[in-house]
Design a protein around this motif. Structure first.
Motif: not given
Length: 427
Positions: A416-422, A119-125, A94-99, A110-114
């Motif tokens: 997997k598509k969302l991970i690829g887009d991010l 591992k940080i997959i993506h972050s929104w600033e 699973g993943y953690l959408l860290l706020a 906010v970070e999306l963590i595997d």
């Protein structure tokens, strides 16, 4: 002594300063006394603006010294020197959408963590230097609270009692609803957004539930006090602890599928200051069910089966304004009208105790995800209290900071598509 000599008489500076200080102290005491003796469930609308200003002074001063207003966790001694994400034994998928709140107040993120890979997959600033108009000037921190991740990479969040904002995967604003939005963000079966607002009018907080389209158009809005009045329940509001904020809506949970006691489109509402969970049907404006306790000052309600709901119980001792030993996740069964506490041991072992905020989600295998908001910890644990993984929001300055209603997302939600887009580069 004539009037002219009196008016222009020299005085010592310390006398003048003492007069100013005593006047200020008198103002604070006066405001506190007015606030105290007005504490009878009535609105402050009958007070003159100047009087209400005086009432507000003690509260505003108190906020300066309130730790979590500046993002600091309540108990800096917790968790020793632990910091970051720790993995132990068990299911790490699973993943953690860290706020979270951190020391970088101008660019919260906010970070999306595997979780398994740490591992940080993506972050929104959110750059507050760029978007200055969205900052609440009374509070130093800006919270990207309870972020919701859409399958195209868009992220929806709010600042507490601030605007509701949708940004794309590159952190560019798509739309913003200016207002006093707060607490939870949830999506219903029609992909509409449900959230709450609280407007302070002369010291009385008017809470409302709001439905908004993905495009940012308000589709439905209803004040909680109107729901009470139109269902002949107004008498219940006077039992609240805080008369200026008798309801305090903190969670709206849309019903996504029909159950034995509810239908798709219904809403479960958590009303903190009433220690009440309510089942409400917007289509008919009917309160179908409500109960006060055994939960106290609860946050977060979730549907876990066609007959059961879970409640994150803050378990607050209202007289001492502190948690009674620890928080709880209670299960209420509509078939037998009974409440159970299956995670009691787990909460006790791990000493989970946030007096306000907090949330929990029971996972498919029986583990539970918990955010101990004001103490800066996230964890997944089993029913026996064994920690599978945990995250401690201690930063480089060695201080603990609060969290902002993070989410656990399983592998079914994150495609997997969302991970690829991010992972694509933003221009």
């Amino acid at each position: 002594m004539n009037l002219e000599k009196f008016l222009f008489k020299k005085i010592y500076v310390w006398v003048f300063l003492l007069f100013v200080i005593l006047s200020f102290v008198f103002t604070i005491i006066f405001g506190s006394l007015v606030n105290y003796f007005s504490n009878g469930g009535h609105r402050f609308s009958y007070l003159k603006p100047l009087t209400y200003f005086l009432i507000s002074i003690p509260k505003d001063i108190a906020r300066i010294f309130e730790p979590n207003i500046h993002g600091l966790a309540l108990d800096q001694s917790k968790f020793k020197n632990l910091s970051g994400l720790y993995l132990y034994e068990g299911n790490l998928e699973g993943y953690l959408l860290l706020a979270k709140v951190d020391e970088n107040y101008t660019k919260p993120k906010v970070e999306l963590i595997d979780i398994n890979q740490k591992k940080i997959i993506h972050s929104w600033e959110f750059d507050l230097n760029k978007y200055k108009n969205y900052r609440n000037k009374k509070i130093k921190t800006f919270q990207m609270k309870h972020p919701f991740l859409f399958n195209n990479g868009d992220l929806l969040f709010k600042d507490q009692n601030g605007p509701l904002i949708l940004i794309n995967r590159c952190s560019e604003i798509k739309w913003a609803k200016i207002g006093s939005y707060h607490h939870s963000i949830e999506i219903d079966h029609n992909q509409h957004i449900w959230t709450g607002s609280a407007i302070d009018i002369d010291g009385f907080f008017h809470n409302s539930i709001i439905k908004i389209s993905k495009e940012g158009v308000i589709k439905f809005e209803k004040a909680i006090n109107e729901i009470f009045a139109e269902n002949n329940l107004s008498h219940l509001i006077v039992t609240a602890k805080e008369t200026g904020n008798p309801i305090h809506l903190n969670d709206i949970q849309p019903v996504l599928t029909d159950g034995s006691f509810w239908k798709k489109g219904d809403l479960f509402l958590s009303l903190r200051n009433l220690s009440m969970i309510m089942l409400y049907r917007p289509s008919t404006n009917k309160v179908l069910w409500y109960q006060q306790g055994p939960w106290i000052y609860q946050h977060d309600v979730n549907i876990i089966s066609e007959n059961d709901i879970s409640i994150f119980n803050n378990n607050l001792n209202l007289e001492k304004n502190e948690v009674k030993n620890n928080n709880e996740t209670l299960i209420y069964n509509f078939l037998n009208n009974k409440t159970s506490n299956p995670y009691k041991k787990a909460y006790e072992i791990n000493k989970i105790a946030t007096p306000e905020a907090g949330l929990s989600v029971i996972l498919k295998n029986g583990d539970i995800f918990v955010e101990e908001t004001l103490n800066g910890r996230l964890l997944r644990m089993d029913k026996n209290g064994k920690i599978i993984w945990q995250y401690i929001n201690r930063l480089k300055n060695n201080k603990l900071y609060i969290l902002s209603w993070s989410r656990y997302l399983n592998n079914e939600v994150i495609s997997k598509k969302l991970i690829g887009d991010l992972k694509k580069t933003c221009l």
